[in-house]
Design a protein around this motif. Sequence first.
Motif, mmCIF file in Angstrom:
data_model
loop_
_atom_site.group_PDB
_atom_site.id
_atom_site.type_symbol
_atom_site.label_atom_id
_atom_site.label_comp_id
_atom_site.label_asym_id
_atom_site.label_seq_id
_atom_site.Cartn_x
_atom_site.Cartn_y
_atom_site.Cartn_z
ATOM 1 N N GLU A 133 60.837 66.574 56.360
ATOM 2 C CA GLU A 133 61.329 65.541 55.966
ATOM 3 C C GLU A 133 62.267 66.389 55.191
ATOM 4 O OE1 GLU A 133 59.307 61.407 56.917
ATOM 5 O OE2 GLU A 133 59.127 62.513 54.562
ATOM 6 N N GLN A 134 61.834 67.157 53.985
ATOM 7 C CA GLN A 134 62.416 67.749 52.893
ATOM 8 C C GLN A 134 63.327 69.270 53.834
ATOM 9 O OE1 GLN A 134 60.010 70.197 50.211
ATOM 10 N NE2 GLN A 134 58.792 67.226 49.187
ATOM 11 N N SER A 135 62.337 69.443 54.568
ATOM 12 C CA SER A 135 63.261 70.967 55.685
ATOM 13 C C SER A 135 64.852 70.230 56.155
ATOM 14 C CB SER A 135 63.059 71.998 56.283
ATOM 15 O OG SER A 135 61.306 72.208 55.794
ATOM 16 N N LEU A 136 64.193 69.194 56.885
ATOM 17 C CA LEU A 136 65.151 68.303 57.551
ATOM 18 C C LEU A 136 66.713 68.106 56.870
ATOM 19 C CD1 LEU A 136 63.713 66.174 60.149
ATOM 20 C CD2 LEU A 136 65.274 68.098 60.122
ATOM 21 N N HIS A 137 65.908 67.887 55.535
ATOM 22 C CA HIS A 137 67.017 66.911 54.950
ATOM 23 C C HIS A 137 68.128 68.399 54.071
ATOM 24 C CE1 HIS A 137 69.681 65.439 51.115
ATOM 25 N NE2 HIS A 137 69.048 65.730 50.725
ATOM 26 N N LYS A 138 67.544 69.615 53.629
ATOM 27 C CA LYS A 138 68.031 70.678 53.865
ATOM 28 C C LYS A 138 68.676 71.153 54.483
ATOM 29 C CE LYS A 138 64.419 72.438 50.423
ATOM 30 N NZ LYS A 138 62.926 73.457 50.252
ATOM 31 N N LEU A 139 68.093 71.633 55.355
ATOM 32 C CA LEU A 139 68.956 72.052 57.518
ATOM 33 C C LEU A 139 70.346 70.901 57.488
ATOM 34 C CD1 LEU A 139 69.522 73.884 59.449
ATOM 35 C CD2 LEU A 139 68.072 71.866 61.358
ATOM 36 N N THR A 140 70.600 69.893 57.122
ATOM 37 C CA THR A 140 71.819 68.908 57.953
ATOM 38 C C THR A 140 72.755 69.009 56.953
ATOM 39 O OG1 THR A 140 70.198 66.595 57.111
ATOM 40 C CG2 THR A 140 70.326 67.209 59.064
ATOM 41 N N ASN A 141 72.534 68.910 55.346
ATOM 42 C CA ASN A 141 73.481 69.435 54.422
ATOM 43 C C ASN A 141 74.034 70.933 54.076
ATOM 44 O OD1 ASN A 141 73.338 66.644 52.416
ATOM 45 N ND2 ASN A 141 71.372 67.375 53.184
ATOM 46 N N TYR A 142 72.686 71.576 54.326
ATOM 47 C CA TYR A 142 73.418 73.620 54.350
ATOM 48 C C TYR A 142 73.862 73.617 55.691
ATOM 49 C CZ TYR A 142 73.429 77.607 52.606
ATOM 50 O OH TYR A 142 74.003 79.119 52.352
ATOM 51 N N PHE A 143 73.584 73.113 56.520
ATOM 52 C CA PHE A 143 74.793 73.722 57.838
ATOM 53 C C PHE A 143 75.036 72.324 58.696
ATOM 54 C CE2 PHE A 143 71.711 76.816 57.143
ATOM 55 C CZ PHE A 143 71.879 78.118 57.908
ATOM 56 N N ALA A 144 75.628 71.289 57.800
ATOM 57 C CA ALA A 144 76.494 70.128 58.713
ATOM 58 C C ALA A 144 77.014 70.615 59.065
ATOM 59 C CB ALA A 144 76.658 69.037 57.104
ATOM 60 N N GLU A 145 78.466 71.316 58.275
ATOM 61 C CA GLU A 145 79.649 71.875 59.349
ATOM 62 C C GLU A 145 79.648 72.456 60.370
ATOM 63 O OE1 GLU A 145 82.266 73.346 56.481
ATOM 64 O OE2 GLU A 145 82.715 71.721 55.212
ATOM 65 N N TRP A 146 77.734 72.990 60.615
ATOM 66 C CA TRP A 146 77.696 74.141 61.608
ATOM 67 C C TRP A 146 78.180 72.959 63.037
ATOM 68 C CZ3 TRP A 146 74.681 78.957 62.765
ATOM 69 C CH2 TRP A 146 74.756 79.785 61.317
ATOM 70 N N PRO A 147 78.516 73.737 64.082
ATOM 71 C CA PRO A 147 78.572 73.047 65.227
ATOM 72 C C PRO A 147 76.852 72.680 66.279
ATOM 73 C CG PRO A 147 80.013 75.440 65.877
ATOM 74 C CD PRO A 147 79.373 75.256 64.166
ATOM 75 N N GLY A 148 77.227 71.433 66.582
ATOM 76 C CA GLY A 148 75.893 70.969 67.545
ATOM 77 C C GLY A 148 74.484 70.785 66.286
ATOM 78 N N MET A 149 75.084 70.772 64.978
ATOM 79 C CA MET A 149 73.872 70.587 64.177
ATOM 80 C C MET A 149 74.090 69.124 64.065
ATOM 81 S SD MET A 149 71.650 71.340 61.647
ATOM 82 C CE MET A 149 72.164 72.587 62.179
#
Length: 751
Positions: free
Chosen positions: A481-497
């Motif tokens: 859950e913590q890593s998913l939160h980081k991923l979705t916030n940090y790479f939010a603008e990436w295509p297909g994220m």
Amino acid sequence: MILQRIPLAIKFVRTFQNFMENLQPLHLRIEVWYFNPFLTGKIMFRENIILEEPNENNSRVKYQLPLKNNNFTGRESFIQTLHTKLEQEKTPILVIFGPKGIGKTQVAKAYAHQYLHIYDNIVWWFNIELNMEDQYKTLALALQLNIHSLKPNEIVKAVQNILRQTPGWLLIFDNAKSWTELLPFLPQQQAERGHILVTSDQRNWPHIETLSIFTADESKSYIQKMIPNTSDEDALTLAADLEFFPLAITQASLFINKHLENISEYLILYKTKKSELFQQSLALLKENSSSEYMDNYRLTIDIAYSITLKKIQEHEKSFHLLKICSFLHADAIPKFLLELISDTCKKPIYFNNIMRPLLAYGLIQRDQIEKQYLIDGKVHVKPSFLNSYSQHRLLQEVLYEKLDQEVRLTYFDMTLEKVQSQFTIKTVELKKWKASIALINHVEAILSKAYDFQIKSKNIYELLANSIDFYFRRDQIPAIEQSLHKLTNYFAEWPGMTIQALHWESNLCVSKRATAKELEVMKNKIKETLNAKNIDQLATYDRTTLELYFSLAAMQSELGEAEEAKAIFLMLLNSSQFNDLNSKQICCANIGNIFLYQKQNLEAINYLKLSLEYNQQNICHPDPNIGYTYNALGKAYFQQYEITKAENDLMSAEENFTHSVNECNKYGDLARLHRYRGWAYFGLVRVLCVKGNLEKAEEFYNQFIKDITKVIPREKWTDGYKECDNILINDINILKESRIQSVFSSVSIYT
């Protein structure tokens, strides 16, 4: 010729030593002598190896502690205060508070060793910055708990339950940051049962004891122990110039011992370096109201380290390795990673040469723990070296801050490359998987640096994605859950994220064993995301979108929407983006299971056999859990009354699940393996009842009960489990009454 033989000789001695230490349980003491062939056979050093593990009758206390620091001096009154307050019922939890480098960990260690004798059952050391579930698992094994099928959080709860019932224990949690972080790992209602000691550089705790700098007497005693034959005057002069700061005094003492004739030489170096660094170090000082000496504290530590680091620069490879270590986690740096970084893999002499100056100056330490051994009925302690090293966090900060931005980025890229090459998730090799376990904290450290640098590269994305897959395999839900939160916030603008994150969310939903209602919510969320995409054009979509469609089909399959799920799996099977052997195998297995659910046995058999064929072709990445497919195929044959084929496939399933259980370190979810092996035994009992083999049927019935109860205690069985149990009991009773033919008429299709 001699030079060529030295590594072989060293390897032979170490191999022999490891062999002797692993003998069970012989009462034996041997000495290993090490010779230097260049010094006419003179002894270099020797060490005792004491063999025989303690048993319960001779060693009551289960303990794991870092090695005792023989140079530890002073702090007697502080340690006595800790003991007095811990003994009070109102403060069973006590926090040692102070800035980094003040000696909190050393004091906690000293307390544990000094008062080990007053604790009757458990004394255990935890590093809160490392994986706590793994550390609790080690304690659970020491307590001989049956944790074979438990999840990580369940293991923690099992140990906590033992602690609630057991008096006379001490738990030490080192490097804790907050109460919230620590709370899940604390046994509740421990008053009158045990004590908890915490070390932290944060103030936000109840019941804190603030550790201050050395007194003049403590400084003098410590310096005289570190630097023999030092006068009282010289020791006090050095301590005063170093502001009585423990870490600075330690670093200075190691440097003087190694290089200088007397303390006055060091003081000249210190004052020169202080004048050089004073202005530029002001910017590095951190505001902290924790103590009256904090402003000057960091500057003093910086100067002490700078003197040593200037000397280390003479050893180019050692200094290079040290700088890379500042980008890793400070604790448990694996030896194999340091060898890879220093390009000394399988070159122990070269590696030791690089490490020698770092160890001599105390810039890096070899990790050690204490092991108990039994000699003549008495428990003795022997230090045991681990294949990892640690570094002080303040040294990492000093090193990192001395690098300019361009050099930082260069070393960051080097560290990322080395760690990423070893952090392998999609593997069935136990050695590589264990390497990934050892690296996960360093992966998190690198990701933290990437966030600081605001680096959003493909390599960082892949490393973060691999860490999420790692946590999925280990069933560590909070970390996912913590890593998913980081991923979705940090790479939010990436295509297909959005699609990729939703794919992981759906997997998380399954891992948490979500209810039908939660699965329905997730299914609708996926459908809404894919709404703009036409399923008829699915074969043309990118891999990320296809994986989300796969998640949707899996959800629909779980919810009984068989036709919708089957349609998606069939289209995925024909997609050019989903045509690798592993994907084809999984799709065929899912389609076969859906046909089996719909009682279309011939179609199920065809797709399940096709799945097995793809697995046989997949030499590089065979499915370690192919037993699921064998299990389903056995069911299909049984429903077709092809009893011999059913028995063969169910036996293959049982063998595969047994192998997976035995290699439990490879596979995260043991409960799932036991459950599926239980259903393989269920099918085998039914097959053997039809064949009239009562003895084997009863044997496999007992195995079925054993596996299922490892997942769910019998008293908590649902109606479905009870019904299946009754079916097997009925089949066995029919066989016992010699009404074998009526078994077919009484058989109901099992799921």
